[in-house]
Write a protein that holds these residues in place. Structure first.
Motif, PDB file in Angstrom:
ATOM      1  N   ASN A  96       0.800  -1.233   0.000  1.00  0.00           N
ATOM      2  CA  ASN A  96       0.000   0.000   0.000  1.00  0.00           C
ATOM      3  C   ASN A  96       0.832   1.282   0.000  1.00  0.00           C
ATOM      4  O   ASN A  96       0.488   2.259   0.670  1.00  0.00           O
ATOM      5  CB  ASN A  96      -0.990   0.010   1.170  1.00  0.00           C
ATOM      6  CG  ASN A  96      -2.021  -1.081   1.012  1.00  0.00           C
ATOM      7  OD1 ASN A  96      -2.507  -1.330  -0.095  1.00  0.00           O
ATOM      8  ND2 ASN A  96      -2.340  -1.758   2.096  1.00  0.00           N
ATOM      9  N   LEU A  97       1.934   1.279  -0.761  1.00  0.00           N
ATOM     10  CA  LEU A  97       2.700   2.509  -0.944  1.00  0.00           C
ATOM     11  C   LEU A  97       1.854   3.460  -1.787  1.00  0.00           C
ATOM     12  O   LEU A  97       1.391   3.105  -2.872  1.00  0.00           O
ATOM     13  CB  LEU A  97       4.025   2.208  -1.648  1.00  0.00           C
ATOM     14  CG  LEU A  97       4.943   3.399  -1.900  1.00  0.00           C
ATOM     15  CD1 LEU A  97       5.418   3.995  -0.577  1.00  0.00           C
ATOM     16  CD2 LEU A  97       6.141   2.957  -2.734  1.00  0.00           C
ATOM     17  N   ASP A  98       1.617   4.653  -1.316  1.00  0.00           N
ATOM     18  CA  ASP A  98       0.745   5.627  -1.981  1.00  0.00           C
ATOM     19  C   ASP A  98       1.506   6.332  -3.105  1.00  0.00           C
ATOM     20  O   ASP A  98       2.235   7.291  -2.875  1.00  0.00           O
ATOM     21  CB  ASP A  98       0.242   6.639  -0.958  1.00  0.00           C
ATOM     22  CG  ASP A  98      -0.787   7.600  -1.524  1.00  0.00           C
ATOM     23  OD1 ASP A  98      -1.028   7.600  -2.755  1.00  0.00           O
ATOM     24  OD2 ASP A  98      -1.366   8.360  -0.729  1.00  0.00           O
ATOM     25  N   LEU A  99       1.338   5.836  -4.339  1.00  0.00           N
ATOM     26  CA  LEU A  99       2.047   6.406  -5.488  1.00  0.00           C
ATOM     27  C   LEU A  99       1.523   7.786  -5.868  1.00  0.00           C
ATOM     28  O   LEU A  99       2.272   8.619  -6.372  1.00  0.00           O
ATOM     29  CB  LEU A  99       1.953   5.465  -6.687  1.00  0.00           C
ATOM     30  CG  LEU A  99       2.658   4.131  -6.520  1.00  0.00           C
ATOM     31  CD1 LEU A  99       2.450   3.266  -7.752  1.00  0.00           C
ATOM     32  CD2 LEU A  99       4.137   4.333  -6.252  1.00  0.00           C
ATOM     33  N   ALA A 100       0.240   8.034  -5.652  1.00  0.00           N
ATOM     34  CA  ALA A 100      -0.307   9.357  -5.963  1.00  0.00           C
ATOM     35  C   ALA A 100       0.367  10.424  -5.116  1.00  0.00           C
ATOM     36  O   ALA A 100       0.687  11.519  -5.599  1.00  0.00           O
ATOM     37  CB  ALA A 100      -1.818   9.370  -5.759  1.00  0.00           C
ATOM     38  N   ASN A 101       0.613  10.129  -3.863  1.00  0.00           N
ATOM     39  CA  ASN A 101       1.311  11.076  -2.991  1.00  0.00           C
ATOM     40  C   ASN A 101       2.759  11.249  -3.444  1.00  0.00           C
ATOM     41  O   ASN A 101       3.261  12.371  -3.506  1.00  0.00           O
ATOM     42  CB  ASN A 101       1.250  10.594  -1.546  1.00  0.00           C
ATOM     43  CG  ASN A 101       1.841  11.604  -0.585  1.00  0.00           C
ATOM     44  OD1 ASN A 101       1.652  12.809  -0.749  1.00  0.00           O
ATOM     45  ND2 ASN A 101       2.566  11.122   0.399  1.00  0.00           N
ATOM     46  N   LEU A 102       3.437  10.157  -3.789  1.00  0.00           N
ATOM     47  CA  LEU A 102       4.822  10.258  -4.266  1.00  0.00           C
ATOM     48  C   LEU A 102       4.911  11.036  -5.574  1.00  0.00           C
ATOM     49  O   LEU A 102       5.883  11.747  -5.812  1.00  0.00           O
ATOM     50  CB  LEU A 102       5.423   8.870  -4.455  1.00  0.00           C
ATOM     51  CG  LEU A 102       5.737   8.097  -3.179  1.00  0.00           C
ATOM     52  CD1 LEU A 102       6.241   6.708  -3.516  1.00  0.00           C
ATOM     53  CD2 LEU A 102       6.756   8.841  -2.335  1.00  0.00           C
ATOM     54  N   ASP A 111      -4.060  10.381  -9.956  1.00  0.00           N
ATOM     55  CA  ASP A 111      -4.975  10.792  -8.892  1.00  0.00           C
ATOM     56  C   ASP A 111      -5.041   9.795  -7.750  1.00  0.00           C
ATOM     57  O   ASP A 111      -5.276  10.161  -6.600  1.00  0.00           O
ATOM     58  CB  ASP A 111      -6.380  11.001  -9.458  1.00  0.00           C
ATOM     59  CG  ASP A 111      -6.433  12.173 -10.409  1.00  0.00           C
ATOM     60  OD1 ASP A 111      -5.645  13.127 -10.244  1.00  0.00           O
ATOM     61  OD2 ASP A 111      -7.262  12.147 -11.336  1.00  0.00           O
ATOM     62  N   LYS A 112      -4.848   8.521  -8.105  1.00  0.00           N
ATOM     63  CA  LYS A 112      -4.935   7.482  -7.083  1.00  0.00           C
ATOM     64  C   LYS A 112      -4.140   6.283  -7.564  1.00  0.00           C
ATOM     65  O   LYS A 112      -4.216   5.921  -8.738  1.00  0.00           O
ATOM     66  CB  LYS A 112      -6.399   7.091  -6.875  1.00  0.00           C
ATOM     67  CG  LYS A 112      -6.651   6.045  -5.843  1.00  0.00           C
ATOM     68  CD  LYS A 112      -8.145   5.733  -5.742  1.00  0.00           C
ATOM     69  CE  LYS A 112      -8.355   4.579  -4.783  1.00  0.00           C
ATOM     70  NZ  LYS A 112      -9.747   4.123  -4.799  1.00  0.00           N
ATOM     71  N   ALA A 113      -3.357   5.660  -6.702  1.00  0.00           N
ATOM     72  CA  ALA A 113      -2.656   4.411  -7.012  1.00  0.00           C
ATOM     73  C   ALA A 113      -1.906   3.937  -5.780  1.00  0.00           C
ATOM     74  O   ALA A 113      -1.366   4.740  -5.021  1.00  0.00           O
ATOM     75  CB  ALA A 113      -1.687   4.574  -8.173  1.00  0.00           C
ATOM     76  N   GLN A 114      -1.877   2.640  -5.619  1.00  0.00           N
ATOM     77  CA  GLN A 114      -1.148   2.002  -4.533  1.00  0.00           C
ATOM     78  C   GLN A 114      -0.177   0.997  -5.148  1.00  0.00           C
ATOM     79  O   GLN A 114      -0.425   0.487  -6.243  1.00  0.00           O
ATOM     80  CB  GLN A 114      -2.117   1.240  -3.617  1.00  0.00           C
ATOM     81  CG  GLN A 114      -3.225   2.077  -3.042  1.00  0.00           C
ATOM     82  CD  GLN A 114      -2.839   2.763  -1.754  1.00  0.00           C
ATOM     83  OE1 GLN A 114      -2.027   2.252  -1.004  1.00  0.00           O
ATOM     84  NE2 GLN A 114      -3.405   3.920  -1.493  1.00  0.00           N
TER      85      GLN A 114
END
Length: 185
Positions: free
Chosen positions: A7-13, A26-29
């Motif tokens: 569950n690494l938040d790629l959208a945040n990265l 916008d969204k991805a894990q």
């Protein structure tokens, strides 16, 4: 050595990427399990990576000012099984890529513009960050990739024409293609 994470938040990265693009994640894990091995042949040290990455619950959107429906692509998951990756030797062998429930949205606006084509007009403002500086040879920058199979499961394409109010969802279904070999220069 083995590494894993979930569950690494790629959208945040992605917010830390220093490029200004017309697209946004916008969204991805990401879930991943990676094996890292350091080896030494007679002359050359090697770093080998292998493992599985699972990108899930992703939404990619168009941030072009004309797009009234910004979603370009979403999918339930993309699983990538990497058989071996040698970063210092610039080679990769991917056993399989499985894309579950991909949905592509193609929108034609009233002015005739198409949401995907706005990305190629000028995706990066200013200088191309991927352009070669001419300081190294082509062969040293080449990556050799091979992918044994690519599988799409339950793929759909949504077509929308804002001029004619046409709206259709095409069910592509499932398919398997491959193998592929490519050299990226």
């Amino acid at each position: 050595m083995n590494f894993s994470f979930t569950n690494l938040d790629l959208a945040n990265l992605a917010t830390f990427v220093p490029l200004k693009l017309n697209v946004a994640l916008d969204k991805a894990q990401l879930d991943a399990t990676v094996n890292v091995a350091f080896t030494q042949t007679t002359k050359t040290p090697m770093l080998r990576l292998k493992g599985t990455g699972l990108f899930h619950d992703a939404i990619l959107s168009n941030h072009h000012e004309k797009a009234s429906d910004s979603r370009l692509l979403n999918f339930k998951s993309v699983k990538v099984d990497v058989e071996e990756l040698f970063p210092f030797h610039q080679t990769a062998k991917v056993a399989s890529v499985t894309v579950a429930n991909p949905s592509v949205s193609i929108v034609r606006e009233r002015d005739g513009s198409i949401n995907w084509l706005t990305l190629v007009d000028n995706p990066v403002k200013g200088k191309n960050p991927f352009a070669s500086t001419g300081t190294s040879s082509q062969s040293s920058n080449s990556w050799k990739w091979s992918i044994d199979t690519v599988k799409l499961e339950n793929a759909t394409v949504e077509l929308t024409d804002r001029e004619t109010t046409f709206n259709e969802k095409l069910h592509i279904g499932s398919m398997v293609v491959g193998p592929f070999e490519h050299t990226l220069k």
